[in-house]
Motif scaffolding. Structure first.
Motif, mmCIF file in Angstrom:
data_model
loop_
_atom_site.group_PDB
_atom_site.id
_atom_site.type_symbol
_atom_site.label_atom_id
_atom_site.label_comp_id
_atom_site.label_asym_id
_atom_site.label_seq_id
_atom_site.Cartn_x
_atom_site.Cartn_y
_atom_site.Cartn_z
ATOM 1 N N UNK A 189 0.842 -1.205 0.000
ATOM 2 C CA UNK A 189 0.000 0.000 0.000
ATOM 3 C C UNK A 189 0.872 1.248 0.000
ATOM 4 N N UNK A 190 1.914 1.234 0.823
ATOM 5 C CA UNK A 190 2.829 2.377 0.913
ATOM 6 C C UNK A 190 3.588 2.567 -0.397
ATOM 7 N N UNK A 191 4.009 1.469 -1.005
ATOM 8 C CA UNK A 191 4.711 1.551 -2.293
ATOM 9 C C UNK A 191 3.821 2.192 -3.360
ATOM 10 N N UNK A 192 2.544 1.832 -3.350
ATOM 11 C CA UNK A 192 1.609 2.341 -4.351
ATOM 12 C C UNK A 192 1.153 3.775 -4.071
ATOM 13 N N UNK A 193 1.165 4.173 -2.809
ATOM 14 C CA UNK A 193 0.726 5.523 -2.430
ATOM 15 C C UNK A 193 1.667 6.057 -1.349
ATOM 16 N N UNK A 194 2.896 6.407 -1.728
ATOM 17 C CA UNK A 194 3.910 6.783 -0.747
ATOM 18 C C UNK A 194 3.670 8.121 -0.042
ATOM 19 N N UNK A 195 2.660 8.839 -0.428
ATOM 20 C CA UNK A 195 2.362 10.123 0.220
ATOM 21 C C UNK A 195 1.243 10.003 1.260
ATOM 22 N N UNK A 196 0.720 8.814 1.455
ATOM 23 C CA UNK A 196 -0.408 8.627 2.363
ATOM 24 C C UNK A 196 0.093 8.397 3.784
ATOM 25 N N UNK A 197 0.028 9.423 4.605
ATOM 26 C CA UNK A 197 0.546 9.346 5.972
ATOM 27 C C UNK A 197 -0.248 8.375 6.845
ATOM 28 N N UNK A 198 -1.513 8.159 6.519
ATOM 29 C CA UNK A 198 -2.320 7.205 7.292
ATOM 30 C C UNK A 198 -1.739 5.799 7.146
ATOM 31 N N UNK A 199 -1.285 5.467 5.952
ATOM 32 C CA UNK A 199 -0.695 4.152 5.739
ATOM 33 C C UNK A 199 0.546 3.969 6.612
ATOM 34 N N UNK A 200 1.370 5.000 6.691
ATOM 35 C CA UNK A 200 2.586 4.918 7.500
ATOM 36 C C UNK A 200 2.264 4.799 8.982
ATOM 37 N N UNK A 201 1.342 5.624 9.473
ATOM 38 C CA UNK A 201 1.049 5.576 10.907
ATOM 39 C C UNK A 201 0.383 4.256 11.292
ATOM 40 N N UNK A 202 -0.482 3.749 10.440
ATOM 41 C CA UNK A 202 -1.113 2.451 10.719
ATOM 42 C C UNK A 202 -0.083 1.326 10.689
ATOM 43 N N UNK A 203 0.812 1.391 9.727
ATOM 44 C CA UNK A 203 1.887 0.400 9.655
ATOM 45 C C UNK A 203 2.767 0.488 10.901
ATOM 46 N N UNK A 204 3.070 1.702 11.323
ATOM 47 C CA UNK A 204 3.864 1.878 12.538
ATOM 48 C C UNK A 204 3.198 1.267 13.757
ATOM 49 N N UNK A 205 1.915 1.498 13.899
ATOM 50 C CA UNK A 205 1.175 0.934 15.033
ATOM 51 C C UNK A 205 1.204 -0.596 14.993
ATOM 52 N N UNK A 251 2.977 17.182 8.301
ATOM 53 C CA UNK A 251 3.698 18.067 9.225
ATOM 54 C C UNK A 251 2.813 18.792 10.237
ATOM 55 N N UNK A 252 1.630 19.284 9.858
ATOM 56 C CA UNK A 252 0.800 19.958 10.869
ATOM 57 C C UNK A 252 0.416 19.052 12.048
ATOM 58 N N UNK A 253 0.434 17.754 11.822
ATOM 59 C CA UNK A 253 0.085 16.798 12.882
ATOM 60 C C UNK A 253 1.275 15.956 13.330
ATOM 61 N N UNK A 254 2.467 16.430 13.050
ATOM 62 C CA UNK A 254 3.671 15.659 13.369
ATOM 63 C C UNK A 254 3.728 15.287 14.848
ATOM 64 N N UNK A 280 8.343 4.303 10.259
ATOM 65 C CA UNK A 280 7.010 4.582 9.718
ATOM 66 C C UNK A 280 6.397 5.822 10.369
ATOM 67 N N UNK A 281 6.531 5.933 11.673
ATOM 68 C CA UNK A 281 5.988 7.116 12.353
ATOM 69 C C UNK A 281 6.731 8.390 11.951
ATOM 70 N N UNK A 282 8.031 8.291 11.782
ATOM 71 C CA UNK A 282 8.791 9.468 11.333
ATOM 72 C C UNK A 282 8.331 9.902 9.940
ATOM 73 N N UNK A 283 8.090 8.936 9.079
ATOM 74 C CA UNK A 283 7.626 9.258 7.727
ATOM 75 C C UNK A 283 6.240 9.904 7.780
ATOM 76 N N UNK A 284 5.354 9.375 8.605
ATOM 77 C CA UNK A 284 4.023 9.966 8.744
ATOM 78 C C UNK A 284 4.134 11.410 9.232
ATOM 79 N N UNK A 285 5.030 11.642 10.186
ATOM 80 C CA UNK A 285 5.218 12.996 10.726
ATOM 81 C C UNK A 285 5.745 13.953 9.661
ATOM 82 N N UNK A 286 6.620 13.471 8.807
ATOM 83 C CA UNK A 286 7.148 14.317 7.725
ATOM 84 C C UNK A 286 6.080 14.620 6.676
#
Length: 168
Positions: free
Chosen positions: A71-87, A110-113, A101-107
């Motif tokens: 999912x992340x490979x196909x949509x690398x800008x989706x921060x929800x995917x990163x945070x869910x993967x991190x969890x 950014x407003x919700x880092x 994964x959490x660092x990527x979501x924060x980047x």
């Protein structure tokens, strides 16, 4: 395109009913038939996690990891995917993967880092305490985990360590 929409709708219906095993099957099929759908892969991972964790389905952690990564490979800008993967990674003890994964979501969001950084800090620390049990009663054994968690909390609060020392 109507086929994927129907498959996704059917999967969502099963999720709403609380049947994560059936939902997982629907999203797994959607991901197989429409491998370019990041959402299908993501929902396969999410429902796989729920079905295996709460409902005892025999879905391996690596299958879930692979679905999140796809999912992340196909949509690398989706921060929800990163945070869910991190969890998910925290829940299975893959702390380095979770941190990344959490660092990527924060980047990306950014407003919700601060939300992602603090979530990682708290969940990481509590998971380590639970995973390593009695050895964490020893302050020396607990120190590296506490230090990392505290570092992320300070980043979330935008407080430098020196300022935190003064505040404490």
């Amino acid at each position: 395109m109507a086929d994927i929409e129907k498959m996704m709708k059917d999967g969502h219906k099963e999720m709403e009913k609380g049947d994560f095993k059936k939902a997982y099957s629907k999203f797994k099929k959607a991901a197989e038939e429409f491998p370019e759908s990041a959402e299908a892969w993501f929902l396969k991972a999410e429902t796989g996690n729920m079905a295996s964790g709460m409902f005892g389905a025999k879905i391996g952690d690596e299958d879930i990891v692979d679905a999140y990564k796809k999912a992340i490979e196909l949509d690398p800008e989706n921060f929800v995917y990163y945070s869910s993967y991190g969890a998910f990674c925290i829940s299975v003890g893959k702390y380095d993967e979770a941190e990344g994964a959490y660092k990527e979501a924060a980047e990306l969001d950014e407003p919700n880092a601060a939300r992602y950084l603090s979530e990682f800090a708290v969940d990481y620390y509590h998971s380590a305490l639970a995973r390593y049990g009695e050895i964490m009663d020893d302050p020396k054994a607990r120190e590296p985990y506490a230090k990392k968690a505290l570092g992320y909390m300070l980043m979330a609060l935008e407080i430098e360590p020196e300022e935190a020392k003064k505040l404490l």
